[in-house]
Design an enzyme around this catalytic site. Structure first.
Site: not given
Ligand code: AMP
Length: 203
Positions: A13, A128, A134, A145
Protein backbone atom coordinates in the site's frame (compact mmCIF):
# COMPACT_ATOMS: atom_id res chain seq x y z
CA UNK A 1 -10.18 11.45 -7.52
CA UNK A 2 -11.17 10.12 -4.11
CA UNK A 3 -9.64 6.74 -3.44
CA UNK A 4 -9.12 4.22 -0.69
CA UNK A 5 -6.29 1.72 -0.80
CA UNK A 6 -7.18 -1.50 0.99
CA UNK A 7 -4.96 -4.54 1.53
CA UNK A 8 -3.12 -6.41 4.28
CA UNK A 9 0.08 -5.14 5.88
CA UNK A 10 2.94 -5.82 3.49
CA UNK A 11 0.71 -5.78 0.41
CA UNK A 12 2.47 -2.72 -1.00
CA UNK A 13 0.00 0.00 0.00
CA UNK A 14 2.77 2.44 0.89
CA UNK A 15 4.69 1.90 -2.34
CA UNK A 16 1.63 1.94 -4.56
CA UNK A 17 0.05 4.81 -2.64
CA UNK A 18 3.09 6.97 -3.33
CA UNK A 19 2.95 6.12 -7.02
CA UNK A 20 -0.77 6.82 -7.37
CA UNK A 21 -0.27 10.06 -5.48
CA UNK A 22 2.54 11.19 -7.79
CA UNK A 23 0.85 10.10 -11.00
CA UNK A 24 -2.53 11.65 -10.24
CA UNK A 25 -1.34 14.61 -8.20
CA UNK A 26 -3.43 13.69 -5.17
CA UNK A 27 -2.17 13.64 -1.58
CA UNK A 28 -1.69 10.20 -0.05
CA UNK A 29 -2.94 10.16 3.51
CA UNK A 30 -1.55 7.20 5.43
CA UNK A 31 -2.94 6.76 8.94
CA UNK A 32 -0.04 4.41 9.79
CA UNK A 33 2.42 7.14 8.82
CA UNK A 34 0.44 9.79 10.71
CA UNK A 35 0.60 7.61 13.83
CA UNK A 36 4.33 7.00 13.34
CA UNK A 37 4.95 10.74 13.21
CA UNK A 38 2.83 11.42 16.26
CA UNK A 39 4.63 8.67 18.18
CA UNK A 40 8.06 9.93 17.13
CA UNK A 41 7.12 13.49 18.13
CA UNK A 42 5.80 12.27 21.48
CA UNK A 43 2.49 14.11 21.11
CA UNK A 44 -0.52 13.29 23.27
CA UNK A 45 -2.13 11.50 20.31
CA UNK A 46 1.10 9.57 19.76
CA UNK A 47 1.19 8.50 23.39
CA UNK A 48 -2.43 7.30 23.19
CA UNK A 49 -1.75 5.31 20.02
CA UNK A 50 1.70 3.90 20.69
CA UNK A 51 0.90 0.75 22.65
CA UNK A 52 -1.63 -0.39 20.03
CA UNK A 53 0.75 0.21 17.13
CA UNK A 54 3.59 -1.59 18.93
CA UNK A 55 1.36 -4.58 19.65
CA UNK A 56 0.07 -4.78 16.09
CA UNK A 57 -3.44 -3.96 17.30
CA UNK A 58 -5.78 -1.43 15.79
CA UNK A 59 -5.82 1.96 17.43
CA UNK A 60 -9.37 2.51 18.81
CA UNK A 61 -11.78 3.97 16.27
CA UNK A 62 -12.43 7.22 18.13
CA UNK A 63 -8.73 8.12 18.17
CA UNK A 64 -8.33 7.27 14.47
CA UNK A 65 -11.48 9.14 13.50
CA UNK A 66 -10.46 12.31 15.33
CA UNK A 67 -7.12 12.27 13.56
CA UNK A 68 -8.58 11.59 10.11
CA UNK A 69 -11.37 14.16 10.49
CA UNK A 70 -8.79 16.78 11.37
CA UNK A 71 -6.63 15.86 8.37
CA UNK A 72 -9.55 15.78 5.93
CA UNK A 73 -11.10 18.99 7.26
CA UNK A 74 -7.89 20.91 7.49
CA UNK A 75 -6.06 20.32 4.27
CA UNK A 76 -7.96 18.37 1.67
CA UNK A 77 -8.96 20.09 -1.52
CA UNK A 78 -12.10 18.31 -2.70
CA UNK A 79 -11.50 19.33 -6.32
CA UNK A 80 -8.14 17.54 -6.22
CA UNK A 81 -9.18 14.56 -4.13
CA UNK A 82 -7.03 12.23 -2.04
CA UNK A 83 -5.87 8.70 -1.51
CA UNK A 84 -6.44 7.08 1.87
CA UNK A 85 -3.88 4.40 2.73
CA UNK A 86 -4.65 2.20 5.72
CA UNK A 87 -7.98 3.84 6.48
CA UNK A 88 -10.71 2.74 6.91
CA UNK A 89 -9.85 -0.53 8.67
CA UNK A 90 -13.13 -1.32 10.45
CA UNK A 91 -16.84 -1.10 9.64
CA UNK A 92 -17.38 1.87 12.00
CA UNK A 93 -14.48 3.69 10.31
CA UNK A 94 -15.93 2.99 6.85
CA UNK A 95 -19.34 4.26 7.92
CA UNK A 96 -17.82 7.34 9.53
CA UNK A 97 -15.84 8.05 6.35
CA UNK A 98 -19.03 7.85 4.30
CA UNK A 99 -20.66 10.36 6.63
CA UNK A 100 -17.65 12.69 6.54
CA UNK A 101 -17.54 12.61 2.75
CA UNK A 102 -21.31 13.05 2.40
CA UNK A 103 -20.89 16.28 4.36
CA UNK A 104 -17.87 17.48 2.38
CA UNK A 105 -16.27 16.19 -0.82
CA UNK A 106 -18.84 13.65 -1.97
CA UNK A 107 -18.53 9.88 -2.29
CA UNK A 108 -15.45 7.81 -3.03
CA UNK A 109 -14.66 6.98 -6.66
CA UNK A 110 -13.03 3.62 -6.00
CA UNK A 111 -11.55 1.32 -3.39
CA UNK A 112 -8.44 -0.41 -4.70
CA UNK A 113 -7.96 -3.72 -2.92
CA UNK A 114 -4.43 -5.14 -3.19
CA UNK A 115 -4.74 -8.89 -3.16
CA UNK A 116 -1.57 -10.65 -1.97
CA UNK A 117 -1.04 -14.14 -0.64
CA UNK A 118 -0.50 -14.31 3.16
CA UNK A 119 2.87 -16.15 2.90
CA UNK A 120 4.07 -13.53 0.46
CA UNK A 121 3.11 -10.64 2.78
CA UNK A 122 4.84 -12.30 5.74
CA UNK A 123 7.98 -12.62 3.61
CA UNK A 124 7.77 -8.98 2.57
CA UNK A 125 7.26 -7.83 6.17
CA UNK A 126 10.30 -9.86 7.28
CA UNK A 127 12.43 -8.29 4.57
CA UNK A 128 11.13 -4.83 5.49
CA UNK A 129 12.02 -5.42 9.16
CA UNK A 130 15.65 -5.61 8.03
CA UNK A 131 15.62 -2.43 5.99
CA UNK A 132 13.20 -0.09 7.77
CA UNK A 133 13.07 0.91 11.37
CA UNK A 134 9.41 0.11 12.07
CA UNK A 135 8.19 -0.55 15.58
CA UNK A 136 5.72 -3.21 14.43
CA UNK A 137 7.50 -5.52 11.98
CA UNK A 138 8.72 -8.14 14.46
CA UNK A 139 7.50 -11.55 13.38
CA UNK A 140 4.82 -12.21 15.99
CA UNK A 141 3.56 -8.63 15.72
CA UNK A 142 3.38 -9.03 11.95
CA UNK A 143 1.31 -12.18 12.38
CA UNK A 144 -0.95 -10.36 14.81
CA UNK A 145 -1.42 -7.55 12.28
CA UNK A 146 -2.36 -10.06 9.59
CA UNK A 147 -4.88 -11.71 11.90
CA UNK A 148 -6.38 -8.33 12.78
CA UNK A 149 -6.58 -7.55 9.07
CA UNK A 150 -8.42 -10.81 8.35
CA UNK A 151 -10.88 -10.26 11.19
CA UNK A 152 -11.51 -6.52 11.11
CA UNK A 153 -10.51 -5.14 7.73
CA UNK A 154 -11.07 -7.88 5.16
CA UNK A 155 -14.86 -7.70 5.78
CA UNK A 156 -14.74 -4.18 4.30
CA UNK A 157 -14.39 -5.87 0.91
CA UNK A 158 -18.02 -6.86 1.26
CA UNK A 159 -19.00 -3.36 2.37
CA UNK A 160 -17.39 -1.76 -0.68
CA UNK A 161 -18.40 -4.61 -2.95
CA UNK A 162 -22.02 -3.86 -2.14
CA UNK A 163 -21.62 -0.21 -3.09
CA UNK A 164 -19.89 -1.15 -6.36
CA UNK A 165 -16.65 0.60 -5.44
CA UNK A 166 -14.36 -2.38 -4.91
CA UNK A 167 -11.58 -2.90 -7.48
CA UNK A 168 -9.51 -5.95 -6.60
CA UNK A 169 -6.02 -5.85 -8.08
CA UNK A 170 -3.53 -8.72 -8.07
CA UNK A 171 -0.72 -7.45 -5.81
CA UNK A 172 1.83 -10.13 -6.81
CA UNK A 173 4.87 -9.22 -8.87
CA UNK A 174 7.12 -6.19 -9.10
CA UNK A 175 5.99 -2.71 -8.02
CA UNK A 176 5.92 -1.73 -11.73
CA UNK A 177 3.65 -4.62 -12.62
CA UNK A 178 1.25 -3.89 -9.77
CA UNK A 179 1.27 -0.15 -10.59
CA UNK A 180 0.34 -0.92 -14.21
CA UNK A 181 -2.61 -3.06 -13.07
CA UNK A 182 -3.79 -0.29 -10.74
CA UNK A 183 -3.57 2.29 -13.53
CA UNK A 184 -5.71 0.14 -15.81
CA UNK A 185 -8.33 -0.18 -13.09
CA UNK A 186 -8.32 3.57 -12.36
CA UNK A 187 -8.56 4.43 -16.03
CA UNK A 188 -11.50 2.10 -16.31
CA UNK A 189 -13.10 3.80 -13.29
CA UNK A 190 -12.60 7.28 -14.74
CA UNK A 191 -13.67 6.33 -18.29
CA UNK A 192 -15.80 3.18 -18.14
CA UNK A 193 -17.20 3.81 -21.63
CA UNK A 194 -13.75 3.23 -23.19
CA UNK A 195 -13.67 -0.35 -21.99
CA UNK A 196 -17.36 -1.07 -21.81
CA UNK A 197 -18.95 0.54 -24.89
CA UNK A 198 -22.37 -0.67 -23.78
CA UNK A 199 -22.18 1.90 -20.96
CA UNK A 200 -21.81 4.79 -23.39
CA UNK A 201 -25.12 6.47 -24.11
CA UNK A 202 -24.45 9.66 -26.08
CA UNK A 203 -27.05 12.39 -25.74
P1 AMP B 1 0.04 0.64 8.58
O1 AMP B 1 1.33 1.34 8.32
O2 AMP B 1 -1.10 1.16 7.77
O3 AMP B 1 0.14 -0.86 8.52
O4 AMP B 1 -0.34 1.01 10.11
C1 AMP B 1 0.52 0.70 11.18
C2 AMP B 1 -0.26 0.61 12.48
O5 AMP B 1 -0.92 1.86 12.74
C3 AMP B 1 -1.39 -0.41 12.48
O6 AMP B 1 -0.94 -1.73 12.79
C4 AMP B 1 -2.29 0.13 13.59
O7 AMP B 1 -1.75 -0.12 14.87
C5 AMP B 1 -2.20 1.63 13.33
N1 AMP B 1 -3.24 2.06 12.37
C6 AMP B 1 -3.03 2.63 11.14
N2 AMP B 1 -4.20 2.91 10.53
C7 AMP B 1 -5.17 2.52 11.38
C8 AMP B 1 -6.59 2.53 11.33
N3 AMP B 1 -7.25 3.01 10.24
N4 AMP B 1 -7.28 2.04 12.39
C9 AMP B 1 -6.66 1.58 13.48
N5 AMP B 1 -5.31 1.52 13.60
C10 AMP B 1 -4.56 1.99 12.56
Amino acid sequence: MRLVLLGPPGSGKGTQGARISARHGIPAISTGQLFDRQIAAGTQLGRRAERYVRAGELVPDEIVLDMVAERLDGSVDCAVGFLLDGFPRTYPQAEALDRMLAASCGPLDAVVDLDVDIDEVLDRIRRRAHTEDRVDDADDTARRRLKVFAEETAPLRRYYGRSGLLRTVDGAGTPDEVAARIERVLEDTAHPELHHPELHHPG
